[in-house]
Design an enzyme around this catalytic site. Structure first.
Site, PDB file in Angstrom:
ATOM      1  N   ASP A  54      61.291  27.305  64.494  1.00  0.00           N
ATOM      2  CA  ASP A  54      60.695  27.303  65.830  1.00  0.00           C
ATOM      3  C   ASP A  54      60.386  25.858  66.221  1.00  0.00           C
ATOM      4  O   ASP A  54      59.772  25.117  65.443  1.00  0.00           O
ATOM      5  CB  ASP A  54      59.413  28.144  65.849  1.00  0.00           C
ATOM      6  CG  ASP A  54      58.827  28.271  67.244  1.00  0.00           C
ATOM      7  OD1 ASP A  54      59.288  29.129  67.991  1.00  0.00           O
ATOM      8  OD2 ASP A  54      57.909  27.478  67.572  1.00  0.00           O
ATOM      9  N   LEU A  55      60.813  25.465  67.428  1.00  0.00           N
ATOM     10  CA  LEU A  55      60.595  24.091  67.875  1.00  0.00           C
ATOM     11  C   LEU A  55      59.136  23.901  68.279  1.00  0.00           C
ATOM     12  O   LEU A  55      58.566  24.707  69.013  1.00  0.00           O
ATOM     13  CB  LEU A  55      61.506  23.768  69.063  1.00  0.00           C
ATOM     14  CG  LEU A  55      63.010  23.984  68.850  1.00  0.00           C
ATOM     15  CD1 LEU A  55      63.782  23.460  70.056  1.00  0.00           C
ATOM     16  CD2 LEU A  55      63.485  23.302  67.578  1.00  0.00           C
TER      17      LEU A  55
ATOM     18  N   ASP B 235      63.068  29.088  72.023  1.00  0.00           N
ATOM     19  CA  ASP B 235      63.170  27.907  71.158  1.00  0.00           C
ATOM     20  C   ASP B 235      63.124  28.308  69.685  1.00  0.00           C
ATOM     21  O   ASP B 235      62.640  27.566  68.844  1.00  0.00           O
ATOM     22  CB  ASP B 235      62.043  26.919  71.478  1.00  0.00           C
ATOM     23  CG  ASP B 235      60.651  27.527  71.321  1.00  0.00           C
ATOM     24  OD1 ASP B 235      60.561  28.758  71.124  1.00  0.00           O
ATOM     25  OD2 ASP B 235      59.655  26.781  71.384  1.00  0.00           O
TER      26      ASP B 235
END
Length: 869
Positions: free
Chosen positions: A479-480, A522
């Site tokens: 996960d960004l 994301d």
């Protein structure tokens, strides 16, 4: 006097008459069969086009159905992107309609069809039956023709089922493909002015012969038509046809055939008459009569359509009138020769035609050949020829045979071949379209990585193959971090560029056996195989984190973001492969909670913690439904007179098993499930009721402070809801945590704070002195009160430095006209020092603890008496 020699002549007349009648009847049968064959040929072409167009249009819609099954929450824009590719010049689709839960919300094209939005199939009698049938049968249902506002159409309804939890499916709704009837008829040739046949269609709503007629004239059905079944999805139609204007009453060649029969009869009778006369003359010229009879018998045996005889010694060729007509020659053109036949054959076909003839002559066998001829008028015709070899009495070699025109059969075969080629081409196009739609359905449009649906299909096989190799399947949920900040500051185009960059980093770190998918905005999934449970997966996660931390340049801007990684390894103990996704998500949750930009492994202890947190979250949500969250009030005192000048409303949870719980027992979990704003709202509502209650009892508590979370300040409907409460001006204030009003606060929070002031609600700053607020922030906000944090108050008795800090805060507040509240007053010595430093209001256990409504009323009354004494 009747001569016995005339008896054969009389018999011949009877036989010839009977043969003529029979031949005339047979000619009528052949003519009718030819007419029906011609109608059948044209009808077959129309039927094939109908089936191909119906199935082609519906096949286009099937790809869209597959895409919707993978994206059940598809937007109108996404629906238009996929549906627009289905419409082409060759398509008869009028529009595509999506009805989630049987209510139309997706349409392409939308212009002109806006009124259909919101139509509920369950409430529409015309639509309900077909929609329910498609849903219950779980397959395509075709109905029509249906009368619409702009003509008639056929509607194919596809039921859509999407995968729910586990292996279960749920009914999503209906995708309807609307096929324009007139365009379908025109594309299938039914409206062609040069069709040459009258056509009718029976089988409304694909009921086959049991349905009613919906196309064509009723006279077609009643006119002994040629019929065929048109096979379409979920049923069939019956198509019928007759020649344009009806069946012919007599063959077109009736008079020609009668003339031929008359000539043949004359040829037969004349010899009989001559023979009778010869018999009367004692069989004069008997052998000549035998030759003529044999010739006539052989000619009759071989005469099918056009009859010819070829003298192989002299190359003399005898044609009857029908052969002359076939070759475009005049019947009075005199004798024919071998050159007349060979000169009419198409140059490309001449070699094999001559070879067939020469072979038959040399082998003295049956001759059979097919070739093209060019008539004298330039018309190209296809000929089929059959003949037999024989010798005359004087051993003269001859070929006698027949020819007929097969041009219509050849053209029909060519048309059928062309139709077959077109169908094959369309099938290839449909297959290509299906592959494209399948790719779209299984891949992310931005990064071209596999999507969640593809991951679900691949996950089980991947873990099984890893086990066969003696390895483990490792799943990394990536996960960004801080991705939203890039979107908000540089725009979505920059965000898209970062997602593409992230996908390339992930792919570059995974070998050819690895699998990378984008499963959310994301969020990414990395599947790989490892030989142990931890070290290789951890090394991969560290490489990803290090490379993602490096700056990325976009349009002159330096963009930085990190990643949090949750890792789950399949050790063979999990019930199913999909559990890896759940485990990795749990590990990702832990990585984010521990500061982000790191990786965490899933473990049994972590799962237990998550289950405990989930149970607490469920209890919190249930407690909100049961109104278990109530305010407790901690009194606030005037520093000089020690009179109660207000209370702070503090949230408490009346847990049915654990008793009264303070915020530290539930606040963190409540924030995670976005329940803090709801708790704030309930505390405010109950505080308003309690304020009215103690006012009616004559208790003087002029002011109530209520905590407001940062999330609630983001509520666009906050001001409207506060306005509906009719809060009396100056009686309530909202306590804001210091971090809420930092210099970079968003516009909505600032606007809400200003509107709160306009409603007469005071603003207080809680826990001041431990955050990051600046003097400029205080000048912009101008709160009514500042509350000094208890960490500063606690050491004020013993620490000169702390007293100096508190004194500075008090002086800043006084200079700005802001009242100062000191919380955490634990002893009366605290109260004395803080009063000496200039605090206006004191709050803490030394003066009064947090209490419920009844306890506060009793405390306030006793306090009022003690102060009065």
């Amino acid at each position: 006097m009747f001569s016995p020699a005339r008896i054969p002549t009389a018999i011949a007349i009877v036989v010839i008459t009977a043969c003529a009648i029979f031949a005339d009847h047979q000619n009528k049968i052949v003519s009718d069969q030819a007419a029906r064959a011609e109608v059948t040929r044209k009808l077959s072409v129309v039927r094939s086009k109908l089936e191909a167009n119906i199935n082609g249009n519906l096949q286009l819609a099937r790809g869209l159905v597959a895409a919707v099954a993978t994206e059940p929450y598809m937007s109108q824009q996404r629906f238009e992107e996929l549906a627009s590719g289905l419409f082409s010049e060759e398509s008869q689709l009028r529009n595509i309609v999506g009805a989630p839960d049987l209510v139309i919300s997706l349409i392409y094209p939308l212009p002109g069809n806006e009124k259909a939005i919101g139509l509920d199939y369950r409430k529409n009698e015309q639509q309900r039956t077909a929609a329910f049938r498609a849903r219950d049968l779980r397959k395509l249902v075709l109905v029509g023709p249906v009368d619409l506002q702009r003509g008639q159409a056929f509607i194919g309804r596809f039921p859509v089922f999407v995968r729910g939890q586990g292996t279960s499916e749920r009914f999503w709704g209906i995708i309807s493909a609307v096929i324009d009837a007139q365009r379908l008829y025109r594309a299938s040739g039914l409206l062609d002015d040069n069709l040459g046949i009258d056509v009718a269609l029976v089988g409304n709503d694909v009921a086959g012969v049991l349905g009613s007629q919906f196309f064509g004239d009723k006279q077609v059905i009643n006119g002994d038509p040629v019929t065929a079944d048109v096979i379409v999805p979920s049923g069939s139609w019956r198509i019928a046809a007759i020649p344009a204007g009806g069946w012919p009453t007599s063959p077109s060649n009736v008079w020609l055939m009668r003339a031929i029969m008359t000539a043949a009869a004359a040829l037969i009778l004349v010899p009989f008459l001559v023979a009778g006369r010869l018999v009367d003359e004692r069989n004069t010229n008997y052998w000549e009569l035998q030759r003529l009879s044999q010739r006539l018998e052989l000619a009759l045996e071989a005469s099918s359509i056009g009859v010819w005889e070829h003298d192989l010694q002299t190359n003399h060729l005898a044609w009857d009138n029908r052969v002359n007509q076939i070759y475009g020659k005049k019947s009075d053109a005199g004798q024919r020769g071998y050159a007349d036949w060979a000169g009419s054959i198409h140059p490309a076909d001449l070699p094999h035609a001559l070879a067939d003839f020469d072979r038959a002559v040399s082998e003295k066998s049956t001759y059979s050949s097919e070739y093209r001829i060019i008539r004298s008028d330039g018309e190209l015709r296809h000929i089929r020829s059959r003949a037999i070899f024989y010798q005359t009495a004087d051993k003269s070699p001859r070929m006698v045979g027949a020819e007929w025109d097969v041009t219509s059969d050849v053209l029909l075969n060519n048309e059928l071949k062309l139709a077959s080629q077109l169908a094959a081409s369309k099938n290839l196009e449909l297959e290509h379209a299906r592959e494209q739609l399948e790719h779209v359905a299984l891949h992310d449009a931005l990064t071209d990585l596999p999507n969640r649906r593809y991951l679900d299909l691949a996950l089980k096989d991947y873990t099984a193959k890893a086990a066969l190799d003696g390895s483990y399947a490792a799943l990394l949920h990536v996960d960004l971090d801080h991705f939203k900040h890039i979107n908000d500051t540089l725009g979505h185009a920059a965000g898209d560029a970062m997602l593409v960059h992230a996908s390339s980093v992930l792919k570059s770190n995974v070998d050819e056996r690895g699998f990378v998918a984008r499963v959310g905005g994301d969020e990414f999934i990395v599947l790989c195989t490892v030989s142990d449970n931890a070290s290789q997966a951890a090394a991969l996660a560290d490489r990803i984190i290090d490379q993602m931390r490096k700056p990325v340049y976009y349009d002159g801007h330096q963009c930085r973001f990190g990643v949090s990684v949750g890792i789950a390894v399949d050790t063979g103990r999990d019930a199913e492969a999909k559990q890896l996704l759940v485990n990795a998500d749990i590990a990702l949750y832990r990585a984010k909670n521990r500061g982000r930009n790191r990786h965490e492994f899933f473990s049994g202890e972590l799962q237990s913690e998550i289950i405990k947190t989930k149970r607490l979250a469920d209890e919190i949500l249930g407690g909100l439904e049961r109104n278990e969250f109530v305010p407790f009030y901690q009194p606030q005192f005037d520093a000089k007179t020690l009179r109660i000048v207000g209370v702070e409303a503090l949230a408490r949870w009346q847990h049915p098993e654990r008793g009264i719980l303070a915020p530290d027992a539930f606040l963190k979990t409540a924030e995670e499930v976005s329940a803090v704003a709801t708790i704030d709202r309930k505390i405010l509502t109950q505080s308003l009721k309690d304020f009215d209650g103690w006012t009616r009892q004559g208790i003087s508590i002029p002011h109530v402070s209520v905590n407001v979370s940062a999330r609630r300040l983001q509520d666009e409907d906050l001001i409207k809801s506060l306005g509906d409460l009719h809060i009396k001006k100056g009686t309530f204030s909202f306590e804001l945590v210091e971090s809420i009003f930092l210099d970079d606060s968003d516009d909505l929070a600032k606007w809400n704070i200003e509107q709160i002031k306009q409603l007469g609600i005071d603003i207080e700053i809680d826990d001041f002195g431990t955050g990051y607020a600046s003097i400029l922030s205080l000048l912009k906000l101008l709160p009514r009160r500042l509350k000094i944090d208890r960490q500063l108050v606690d050491a004020v008795v013993d620490s000169p430095q702390q007293r100096q800090i508190v004194s500075s805060i008090i002086e800043i507040g006084k200079s700005l006209g802001i009242e100062i509240i000191a919380e955490g007053v634990e002893t009366m010595e605290h109260a004395r020092v803080l009063t000496g430093l200039g605090c206006d209001i004191l709050q803490g256990y030394a003066l009064g603890r947090a209490m419920d409504f009844d306890s506060l009323v009793s405390f306030a009354r006793s306090r009022a008496l003690s102060v009065a004494v």
